[in-house]
Motif scaffolding. Structure first.
Motif, PDB file in Angstrom:
ATOM      1  N   ALA A  36      -7.742 -42.467 -90.273  1.00  0.00           N
ATOM      2  CA  ALA A  36      -7.545 -41.070 -89.870  1.00  0.00           C
ATOM      3  C   ALA A  36      -8.597 -40.745 -88.834  1.00  0.00           C
ATOM      4  O   ALA A  36      -9.757 -41.120 -88.995  1.00  0.00           O
ATOM      5  CB  ALA A  36      -7.685 -40.151 -91.083  1.00  0.00           C
ATOM      6  N   ALA A  37      -8.206 -40.082 -87.762  1.00  0.00           N
ATOM      7  CA  ALA A  37      -9.160 -39.804 -86.681  1.00  0.00           C
ATOM      8  C   ALA A  37      -8.993 -38.390 -86.160  1.00  0.00           C
ATOM      9  O   ALA A  37      -7.900 -37.841 -86.157  1.00  0.00           O
ATOM     10  CB  ALA A  37      -8.955 -40.798 -85.544  1.00  0.00           C
ATOM     11  N   SER A  38     -10.111 -37.838 -85.714  1.00  0.00           N
ATOM     12  CA  SER A  38     -10.034 -36.504 -85.103  1.00  0.00           C
ATOM     13  C   SER A  38     -10.964 -36.435 -83.908  1.00  0.00           C
ATOM     14  O   SER A  38     -11.941 -37.185 -83.816  1.00  0.00           O
ATOM     15  CB  SER A  38     -10.438 -35.426 -86.116  1.00  0.00           C
ATOM     16  OG  SER A  38     -11.807 -35.574 -86.438  1.00  0.00           O
ATOM     17  N   GLU A  39     -10.649 -35.541 -83.001  1.00  0.00           N
ATOM     18  CA  GLU A  39     -11.537 -35.270 -81.864  1.00  0.00           C
ATOM     19  C   GLU A  39     -11.638 -33.759 -81.724  1.00  0.00           C
ATOM     20  O   GLU A  39     -10.617 -33.072 -81.597  1.00  0.00           O
ATOM     21  CB  GLU A  39     -10.970 -35.876 -80.582  1.00  0.00           C
ATOM     22  CG  GLU A  39     -11.878 -35.612 -79.391  1.00  0.00           C
ATOM     23  CD  GLU A  39     -11.316 -36.176 -78.092  1.00  0.00           C
ATOM     24  OE1 GLU A  39     -11.985 -37.014 -77.477  1.00  0.00           O
ATOM     25  OE2 GLU A  39     -10.215 -35.771 -77.704  1.00  0.00           O
ATOM     26  N   VAL A  49     -14.384 -38.502 -85.037  1.00  0.00           N
ATOM     27  CA  VAL A  49     -14.635 -39.082 -86.361  1.00  0.00           C
ATOM     28  C   VAL A  49     -13.434 -39.945 -86.718  1.00  0.00           C
ATOM     29  O   VAL A  49     -12.284 -39.524 -86.574  1.00  0.00           O
ATOM     30  CB  VAL A  49     -14.848 -37.976 -87.424  1.00  0.00           C
ATOM     31  CG1 VAL A  49     -15.107 -38.592 -88.791  1.00  0.00           C
ATOM     32  CG2 VAL A  49     -16.009 -37.062 -87.030  1.00  0.00           C
ATOM     33  N   THR A  50     -13.695 -41.165 -87.145  1.00  0.00           N
ATOM     34  CA  THR A  50     -12.639 -42.093 -87.526  1.00  0.00           C
ATOM     35  C   THR A  50     -12.947 -42.646 -88.908  1.00  0.00           C
ATOM     36  O   THR A  50     -14.050 -43.164 -89.131  1.00  0.00           O
ATOM     37  CB  THR A  50     -12.555 -43.273 -86.528  1.00  0.00           C
ATOM     38  OG1 THR A  50     -12.569 -42.743 -85.218  1.00  0.00           O
ATOM     39  CG2 THR A  50     -11.293 -44.091 -86.742  1.00  0.00           C
ATOM     40  N   GLU A  57      -3.982 -39.982 -97.406  1.00  0.00           N
ATOM     41  CA  GLU A  57      -4.108 -38.561 -97.764  1.00  0.00           C
ATOM     42  C   GLU A  57      -5.576 -38.182 -97.997  1.00  0.00           C
ATOM     43  O   GLU A  57      -6.054 -37.145 -97.545  1.00  0.00           O
ATOM     44  CB  GLU A  57      -3.316 -38.292 -99.039  1.00  0.00           C
ATOM     45  CG  GLU A  57      -2.410 -37.078 -98.948  1.00  0.00           C
ATOM     46  CD  GLU A  57      -1.478 -37.020-100.125  1.00  0.00           C
ATOM     47  OE1 GLU A  57      -1.911 -36.506-101.168  1.00  0.00           O
ATOM     48  OE2 GLU A  57      -0.344 -37.536-100.010  1.00  0.00           O
ATOM     49  N   LYS A  58      -6.274 -39.077 -98.698  1.00  0.00           N
ATOM     50  CA  LYS A  58      -7.691 -38.844 -98.982  1.00  0.00           C
ATOM     51  C   LYS A  58      -8.501 -38.814 -97.675  1.00  0.00           C
ATOM     52  O   LYS A  58      -9.395 -37.988 -97.495  1.00  0.00           O
ATOM     53  CB  LYS A  58      -8.199 -39.971 -99.905  1.00  0.00           C
ATOM     54  CG  LYS A  58      -9.421 -39.600-100.700  1.00  0.00           C
ATOM     55  CD  LYS A  58      -9.813 -40.718-101.646  1.00  0.00           C
ATOM     56  CE  LYS A  58     -10.861 -41.609-101.009  1.00  0.00           C
ATOM     57  NZ  LYS A  58     -11.280 -42.735-101.822  1.00  0.00           N
ATOM     58  N   LEU A  63     -11.487 -35.883 -93.507  1.00  0.00           N
ATOM     59  CA  LEU A  63     -11.643 -35.580 -92.079  1.00  0.00           C
ATOM     60  C   LEU A  63     -11.750 -34.071 -91.870  1.00  0.00           C
ATOM     61  O   LEU A  63     -12.592 -33.591 -91.104  1.00  0.00           O
ATOM     62  CB  LEU A  63     -10.411 -36.115 -91.338  1.00  0.00           C
ATOM     63  CG  LEU A  63     -10.535 -36.450 -89.870  1.00  0.00           C
ATOM     64  CD1 LEU A  63     -11.659 -37.423 -89.615  1.00  0.00           C
ATOM     65  CD2 LEU A  63      -9.214 -37.039 -89.380  1.00  0.00           C
ATOM     66  N   LYS A  64     -10.907 -33.344 -92.571  1.00  0.00           N
ATOM     67  CA  LYS A  64     -10.937 -31.874 -92.472  1.00  0.00           C
ATOM     68  C   LYS A  64     -12.292 -31.352 -92.939  1.00  0.00           C
ATOM     69  O   LYS A  64     -12.876 -30.462 -92.344  1.00  0.00           O
ATOM     70  CB  LYS A  64      -9.836 -31.293 -93.366  1.00  0.00           C
ATOM     71  CG  LYS A  64      -8.915 -30.380 -92.614  1.00  0.00           C
ATOM     72  CD  LYS A  64      -7.932 -29.730 -93.544  1.00  0.00           C
ATOM     73  CE  LYS A  64      -6.535 -29.818 -92.944  1.00  0.00           C
ATOM     74  NZ  LYS A  64      -5.508 -29.512 -93.891  1.00  0.00           N
TER      75      LYS A  64
END
Ligand code: FAD
Ligand code: MG
Length: 359
Positions: A36-39, A49-50, A57-58, A63-64
């Motif tokens: 799961a990744a976010s920018e 963050v990766t 799901e976890k 990430l959130k």
């Protein structure tokens, strides 16, 4: 002039990490692992963050949470937010300000680092930073009298802290402006890492504008591979690679946040002794350490010190793993502790030792 900073990057998981990972990881690891990744744009930079693990799901939920924590930390540590802890200390006119424990401990760490580095790292540099406005469209060269005035309020020894039965307070003299820009991204990375470990995330990359923190083993390879940005080359071209187990890899340099006037470059790392952008022997300083707060503050300090003072400092602190590029010379310097972690990939460069008993 740029505001985005990516001084080093995870090679095995570049730009959008999950996609890159699946290209590299067409093996068992890929079949077993989710990502799961976010920018997000936080703290004046891009935060990527990766997370890797078995349960998608976890990972999404973790990430959130990390982004929520980052927003919270920015609202405590930012000198640009009037209601932040730092913003309130700066406008308290010398009175005590009640702050979060995280702010208290960060300012305490910042004071210790300032002392340890002889003031090369100075958290009371805020007035100088505000004067030059580097990284904003209003960046300018201040008049000498403005710099002299700003320097009057940079005595970090005058910052005081109080822990009153679990309530935390900080006081800075009237006129002083704290700026934690050289240490707070490292602290944020450490706090994010701690939260991810609590959430049982086994493997992750936290990249706060080039301030990288790694958790667990790299997918497939075990060791993480971090490319160090070549200061004089296009973004994404590296001069060497750090290969390391989980650690923080932090780089400071004058090549991302600057403006030019009459052919001269003015960058964002200031020499607290002059109030001007530091004239350094280095074009890039990288620290590899388990503690990202320490790594962040130290690479700024070592940049300001320049080669001679940095060498003396590293001889007194031989445990530091650091990689430097010498400005205008095709030479990288490494401390003995970084020697096995660093591989020089630019064939036009040579590698020498700085600090430690070996020199
Ligand atoms: P580093 O070398 O780690 O730090 C350099 C920064 O530290 C300078 O920008 C200055 O602020 C300060 N500094 C300079 N010289 C010294 C010194 N000798 N000792 C101590 N400190 C020094 N930028 C924006 O444009 N907009 C924002 O809204 C914004 N918000 C931020 C909020 C937070 C909480 C933080 C930590 C930073 C924020 N920034 C913002 C700053 C931005 O992300 C900077 O580019 C970044 O902090 C500089 O980090 P660096 O790794 O490039 O350099
Ligand atoms: Mg720093």
């Amino acid at each position: 002039m740029t505001v985005k900073k990516t001084t080093c990057f995870a090679i095995a998981a570049a730009a959008f990490f999950c996609a890159a990972f699946f290209i590299y990881g067409r093996t068992q690891a890929a079949a077993q692992q989710s990502c799961a990744a976010s920018e997000n744009y936080r703290m004046g930079t891009y935060v990527r963050v990766t997370l890797y693990g078995a349960d998608k799901e976890k990972l999404d939920s973790a990430l959130k949470e990390t982004d929520g924590l980052l927003v919270e930390l920015e609202e405590l540590f930012s000198a640009n937010i009037a209601s932040s802890d730092v913003g309130r200390i700066n406008t308290a006119r010398g009175e005590w300000t009640s702050v979060d424990e995280k702010t208290y401990s960060l300012i305490s760490r910042a004071g210790d680092t300032a002392k340890a580095t002889g003031g090369a790292f100075n958290p009371a540099i805020g007035d100088v930073v505000k004067l030059w406005k580097i990284g904003t469209p209003q960046a300018r060269i201040p008049e000498a009298y403005e710099i002299a005035r700003a320097l009057r309020n940079t005595d970090y020894g005058k910052i005081t802290l109080k822990n009153d039965n679990g309530k935390f307070f900080v006081k800075a003299p009237e006129g002083m402006a704290l700026d934690l820009g050289a240490i707070a991204k490292g602290r944020a990375a450490d706090l994010l890492k701690a939260r991810l470990l609590e959430l049982n995330v086994q493997s992750a990359i936290i990249d706060i504008g080039g301030n990288i923190d790694l958790i667990g083993k790299a997918p497939k390879r075990g060791l993480w591979k971090i490319g160090l940005q070549h200061p004089d080359h296009p973004r994404g071209e590296y001069f060497g690679v750090i290969m390391t187990p989980a650690a923080s890899v932090v780089t400071s340099g004058p090549y991302e946040r600057y403006f030019e006037k009459d052919g001269k470059r003015y960058h964002h790392i200031f020499d607290p002794a002059t109030g001007h952008p530091a004239i350094s022997d280095f074009s890039s300083v990288t620290i590899i350490d388990a503690d990202s707060t320490k790594a962040d503050a130290l690479c700024t300090a070592l940049f300001v010190m320049g080669r001679k003072k940095a060498d003396a400092f590293l001889k007194k602190n031989p445990e530091i793993a650091a990689v430097f590029l010498l400005s205008g010379k095709n030479e990288a310097l490494v401390t003995p502790h970084a020697e096995t972690l660093f591989q020089l990939t630019d064939k036009n460069y040579k590698k020498s030792i700085i600090g430690g008993a070996k020199q």
